[in-house]
Design a protein around this motif. Structure first.
Motif, short mmCIF file in Angstrom:
data_model
loop_
_atom_site.label_atom_id
_atom_site.label_comp_id
_atom_site.label_asym_id
_atom_site.label_seq_id
_atom_site.Cartn_x
_atom_site.Cartn_y
_atom_site.Cartn_z
N LEU A 138 47.48 31.09 62.91
CA LEU A 138 47.53 29.66 63.22
C LEU A 138 48.25 28.88 62.14
N ARG A 139 48.07 29.27 60.90
CA ARG A 139 48.71 28.55 59.79
C ARG A 139 50.23 28.69 59.80
N LYS A 140 50.73 29.69 60.50
CA LYS A 140 52.18 29.92 60.54
C LYS A 140 52.87 29.24 61.72
N LEU A 141 52.10 28.63 62.61
CA LEU A 141 52.68 28.04 63.81
C LEU A 141 53.43 26.75 63.50
N ALA A 142 54.54 26.57 64.18
CA ALA A 142 55.30 25.34 64.03
C ALA A 142 54.61 24.21 64.76
N PRO A 143 54.73 22.99 64.27
CA PRO A 143 54.12 21.85 64.97
C PRO A 143 54.65 21.71 66.39
N LEU A 144 53.77 21.37 67.31
CA LEU A 144 54.11 21.10 68.71
C LEU A 144 54.77 22.29 69.40
N SER A 145 54.40 23.50 69.00
CA SER A 145 55.08 24.70 69.52
C SER A 145 54.34 25.37 70.66
N LEU A 146 53.15 24.87 71.03
CA LEU A 146 52.35 25.50 72.08
C LEU A 146 52.08 24.54 73.23
N ASP A 147 52.00 25.10 74.42
CA ASP A 147 51.68 24.30 75.61
C ASP A 147 50.23 24.44 76.03
N MET A 148 49.56 25.47 75.54
CA MET A 148 48.16 25.70 75.90
C MET A 148 47.52 26.60 74.86
N VAL A 149 46.27 26.29 74.50
CA VAL A 149 45.48 27.10 73.59
C VAL A 149 44.13 27.37 74.22
N PHE A 150 43.71 28.63 74.22
CA PHE A 150 42.39 29.00 74.72
C PHE A 150 41.61 29.63 73.57
N ILE A 151 40.42 29.07 73.27
CA ILE A 151 39.59 29.55 72.18
C ILE A 151 38.35 30.24 72.73
N ASP A 152 38.17 31.50 72.36
CA ASP A 152 36.98 32.25 72.75
C ASP A 152 36.77 33.35 71.72
N ALA A 153 36.38 32.94 70.52
CA ALA A 153 36.23 33.88 69.42
C ALA A 153 34.96 33.52 68.64
N GLU A 154 34.95 33.82 67.37
CA GLU A 154 33.78 33.53 66.53
C GLU A 154 33.41 32.06 66.61
N LYS A 155 32.20 31.77 67.04
CA LYS A 155 31.81 30.38 67.31
C LYS A 155 31.77 29.54 66.05
N THR A 156 31.37 30.12 64.94
CA THR A 156 31.28 29.34 63.71
C THR A 156 32.66 28.89 63.22
N ALA A 157 33.71 29.51 63.73
CA ALA A 157 35.07 29.15 63.31
C ALA A 157 35.73 28.15 64.25
N TYR A 158 35.05 27.71 65.30
CA TYR A 158 35.66 26.78 66.26
C TYR A 158 36.21 25.51 65.59
N PRO A 159 35.47 24.87 64.70
CA PRO A 159 36.04 23.67 64.07
C PRO A 159 37.32 23.97 63.28
N GLU A 160 37.37 25.12 62.62
CA GLU A 160 38.58 25.49 61.89
C GLU A 160 39.73 25.77 62.85
N TYR A 161 39.43 26.46 63.95
CA TYR A 161 40.48 26.72 64.94
C TYR A 161 41.03 25.41 65.51
N LEU A 162 40.15 24.46 65.74
CA LEU A 162 40.60 23.15 66.22
C LEU A 162 41.53 22.48 65.20
N ARG A 163 41.11 22.52 63.94
CA ARG A 163 41.91 21.87 62.89
C ARG A 163 43.30 22.51 62.77
N LEU A 164 43.36 23.82 62.90
CA LEU A 164 44.63 24.52 62.74
C LEU A 164 45.48 24.52 64.00
N ALA A 165 44.84 24.56 65.16
CA ALA A 165 45.59 24.66 66.42
C ALA A 165 46.10 23.31 66.90
N TYR A 166 45.37 22.25 66.61
CA TYR A 166 45.74 20.94 67.15
C TYR A 166 47.18 20.53 66.79
N PRO A 167 47.63 20.67 65.55
CA PRO A 167 49.01 20.26 65.24
C PRO A 167 50.06 21.08 65.98
#
Length: 212
Positions: A121-150
């Motif tokens: 996620l840290r390597k992704l370019a800004p605005l480079s995705l059209d859809m993100v689906f999260i279904d992994a470690e639940k305690t990491a959801y806030p971090e995934y949101l922070r990293l995936a949103y940009p």
């Protein structure tokens, strides 16, 4: 739990038996390989395929491949030029997912990448995705949101599984921490001025958000 069982059972009664390829994937993973039943339920899979079909995203990221059940449904809904990158931490499970995707005839639309999701996620370019689906470690959801949103483009979809307090936390070592993280994720998404969100009533709850 009773309501969850009724929801799942009712969906199965309406839609009828699973397709043979889906039944084979589940039997292989859950019975033959003895994996935990942590995949999305049948109706959630159909919802993912429907969302993808309607939204027609070209660049999709899935966080948490497991044995490929959700990836299979997402891939089925992709447009001809659409592609899914699915992230999985467990190399052995990832190989099972590749096998299942090939059996379902969608392996050409999916790349299963092994490694920590946060690193990718840290390597992704800004605005480079059209859809993100999260279904992994639940305690990491806030971090995934922070990293995936940009990385999510305006008009893109952000979808999270297990978004309800009674979601599937069977793989989590600390249920309280998992529930707290899910709560933090859902509240952050719900209160964002840049996301329009709604829950979808699958067994464990999908939270779908549109980036505005």
């Amino acid at each position: 739990m009773i309501d969850q069982v009724r929801t799942s059972a009712y969906a199965r009664s309406v839609f009828g038996p699973r397709e043979p390829v889906l039944e084979a994937v589940l039997r292989d993973a859950l019975l033959d390989r003895g994996l935990r039943p942590m995949q999305v339920d049948d109706n959630a899979g159909r919802v993912l395929q429907l969302l993808t079909t309607l939204h027609r995203p070209r660049r999709v990221l899935e966080i948490g491949t497991f044995f490929g059940f959700s990836a299979l449904h997402i891939a089925r809904g992709l447009p001809p030029d659409g592609h899914l990158v699915s992230l999985e931490i467990d190399a052995e499970v990832a190989e099972t997912a590749r096998h299942n995707l090939a059996a379902a005839g969608v392996s050409d639309k999916v790349d299963v990448v092994v490694g920590p999701a946060s690193d990718h996620l840290r390597k992704l370019a800004p605005l480079s995705l059209d859809m993100v689906f999260i279904d992994a470690e639940k305690t990491a959801y806030p971090e995934y949101l922070r990293l995936a949103y940009p990385a999510l483009a305006v008009g893109g979809l952000l979808v999270a599984d297990d978004a309800l307090p009674q979601g599937d936390f069977s793989a989590e070592g600390d249920h309280i921490a998992a529930q707290s993280a899910i709560s933090a994720y859902t509240r952050a998404v719900a209160r964002s001025d840049h996301l329009f969100s709604a829950f979808i009533g699958t067994d464990n709850g999908l939270l779908v958000s549109l980036k505005q």
